[in-house]
Design an enzyme around this catalytic site. Structure first.
Site, short mmCIF file in Angstrom:
data_model
loop_
_atom_site.label_atom_id
_atom_site.label_comp_id
_atom_site.label_asym_id
_atom_site.label_seq_id
_atom_site.Cartn_x
_atom_site.Cartn_y
_atom_site.Cartn_z
N ASP A 19 78.51 -12.76 52.70
CA ASP A 19 79.17 -11.51 52.31
C ASP A 19 79.59 -11.54 50.83
OD1 ASP A 19 80.14 -8.98 52.67
OD2 ASP A 19 82.00 -9.60 53.65
N GLY A 22 77.49 -7.14 47.20
CA GLY A 22 77.75 -5.84 46.56
C GLY A 22 78.88 -5.94 45.55
N ARG A 23 79.97 -6.62 45.93
CA ARG A 23 81.13 -6.74 45.03
C ARG A 23 80.79 -7.63 43.84
NH1 ARG A 23 85.01 -8.70 49.39
NH2 ARG A 23 83.05 -8.79 50.56
N HIS A 36 72.10 -8.45 46.02
CA HIS A 36 71.29 -8.99 47.11
C HIS A 36 70.21 -9.94 46.58
CE1 HIS A 36 73.47 -6.51 49.79
NE2 HIS A 36 72.94 -5.36 49.40
N SER A 64 72.28 -6.83 59.51
CA SER A 64 72.74 -6.60 60.89
C SER A 64 72.19 -5.26 61.40
CB SER A 64 74.27 -6.57 60.93
OG SER A 64 74.74 -5.39 60.30
N TRP A 68 71.59 -0.89 59.19
CA TRP A 68 70.61 0.21 59.12
C TRP A 68 71.30 1.51 58.67
CZ3 TRP A 68 65.71 -0.78 58.84
CH2 TRP A 68 65.14 -1.82 59.57
N ARG A 70 73.36 1.83 56.21
CA ARG A 70 73.64 1.85 54.76
C ARG A 70 72.71 2.85 54.07
NH1 ARG A 70 75.61 -3.93 52.36
NH2 ARG A 70 77.20 -4.27 53.94
N LEU A 129 64.61 -29.10 57.80
CA LEU A 129 65.50 -27.96 58.09
C LEU A 129 64.74 -26.83 58.77
CD1 LEU A 129 68.36 -26.61 57.42
CD2 LEU A 129 67.18 -25.56 55.48
N GLU A 205 83.36 -24.25 64.51
CA GLU A 205 84.47 -24.28 63.57
C GLU A 205 84.23 -23.21 62.52
OE1 GLU A 205 87.14 -26.14 63.87
OE2 GLU A 205 86.33 -27.07 65.68
#
Ligand code: FPP
Length: 247
Positions: A19, A22-23, A36, A64, A68, A70, A129, A205
Site C-alpha cells: 500500500d 498513490g500517496r 505503481h 483486489s 476494479w 478504481r 522462491l 504474525e
C-alpha cells in the site's frame, strides 16, 4: 542499523499488502501510475532479497476485486504494467517460480497470456522462491467460489457433511499449493487486512509500517523479519507449553 537475523527462523511464507503507491506518487507530484510503476520495481527488489534470505513464498497483493472500481485509467495502467514486467528470462535466471491467485478469467487477455507464459515456463523451478501475484483476488471472492463448488458437489451426492474439514477447505482455496503466511506485512500506514488471505492468516504474525511501498527497502524487510523473530507464536498454546516444545 544492522539486523541480526536468525537464519533458522526465516519465515517460509511472507505476504505483502503493497500500500502507498498513490500517496508516494502524489508526494512527488507524479501521476498515480508512476507510483505503481515504482511499486512494481520494488516488488522485484524485495523478491530478490527474499530469495537470498531463503523465504520460500512471497505473496503480493497486486490488485483486489474491489480495485476494479478504481478509475479506468488507473486499472488500465496497472494491467499494462503487469504485462510489461512479466519477464520469463529474469524469473528463470533467479530460479523463481511464478504463480497467480485470483479471478484469472476477469483479467484482460494480455494479462492472462503473460501469466500463462511465465507460470508454465517457471513451473519446474525448484528450491528457490515462489512469487505469488494476487490479481483480481479477494478472500470473500475465493471463499464464495469454494462454497458454491462445495454446494454443487453436495447436491450431486459427491460430498458428505463429514468430508468438510480444514484440509478439505484448504484444498478448495486458490492457495492450496502453499503453506499459510507466517508473516503479513502491510506498508503505507493503514492497519487492516482489506479482504486478503482471511482464512490463511488465522495464525500469521502482522507487521504494519508507515513507509509507502515504493520506499520499502531491504532494511525495512530485515526489520520486519527481526520483529517477527522476537514474537512467540503460540497457536493457542500457553507460553510454557511452547517453551517446552522448543527445548
Ligand atoms: C495499493 O496502493 C497498490 C495497488 C492497488 C497496486 C499495486 C501494484 C503494484 C505494486 C504493481 C505490481 C507489478 C507487478 C509486475 C506485479 P494504493 O494505490 O492504494 O496507494 P494509496 O493508498 O497511496 O493511494
Amino acid at each position: 542499523m544492522e539486523y541480526q537475523l536468525d537464519k533458522n527462523q526465516i519465515p517460509e511464507h511472507i505476504a505483502v499488502i503493497m500500500d502507498g503507491n498513490g500517496r508516494w506518487a502524489k508526494a512527488k507530484g507524479l501521476p498515480r501510475s508512476a507510483g505503481h510503476a515504482e511499486g512494481g520495481t520494488n516488488l522485484r527488489r524485495i523478491a530478490e532479497v527474499c530469495s537470498k534470505l531463503g523465504v520460500k513464498y512471497l505473496t503480493a497483493y497486486t490488485f483486489s476485486t474491489e480495485n476494479w472500481n478504481r478509475p479506468i485509467e488507473e486499472v488500465d495502467a496497472i494491467m499494462k504494467l503487469v504485462v510489461e514486467r512479466m519477464d520469463v528470462d529474469d524469473l528463470m535466471r533467479n530460479n523463481v517460480r511464478l504463480r497467480m491467485i485470483g479471478d484469472m478469467e476477469r483479467l484482460p487477455e494480455s494479462v492472462q497470456q503473460a501469466f500463462g507464459k511465465c507460470m508454465s515456463a517457471t513451473e519446474h523451478n525448484e528450491g528457490g522462491l515462489t512469487l505469488v501475484i494476487a490479481m483480481s483476488y479477494s478472500s470473500r471472492w475465493e471463499l464464495t467460489r469454494a462454497m458454491r463448488r462445495t454446494a454443487q458437489l453436495a447436491a450431486e451426492g459427491k460430498l458428505k457433511p463429514e468430508d468438510v474439514n480444514e484440509d478439505y477447505i484448504n484444498s478448495q482455496l486458490e492457495t492450496n499449493f502453499m503453506p499459510d503466511p507466517d508473516l503479513l506485512i502491510r506498508t503505507g500506514g493503514e492497519q487492516r487486512i482489506s479482504n486478503y488471505l482471511l482464512w490463511q492468516c488465522a495464525y500469521s504474525e502482522f507487521y504494519f509500517c508507515d513507509t509507502y511501498w515504493p520506499d520499502f527497502s531491504s532494511e525495512d524487510l530485515y526489520r520486519a523479519i527481526a520483529v517477527y523473530q522476537q514474537r512467540q507464536r503460540r497457536f493457542g498454546l500457553t507460553g510454557e507449553q511452547v517453551e517446552c516444545k522448543n527445548e
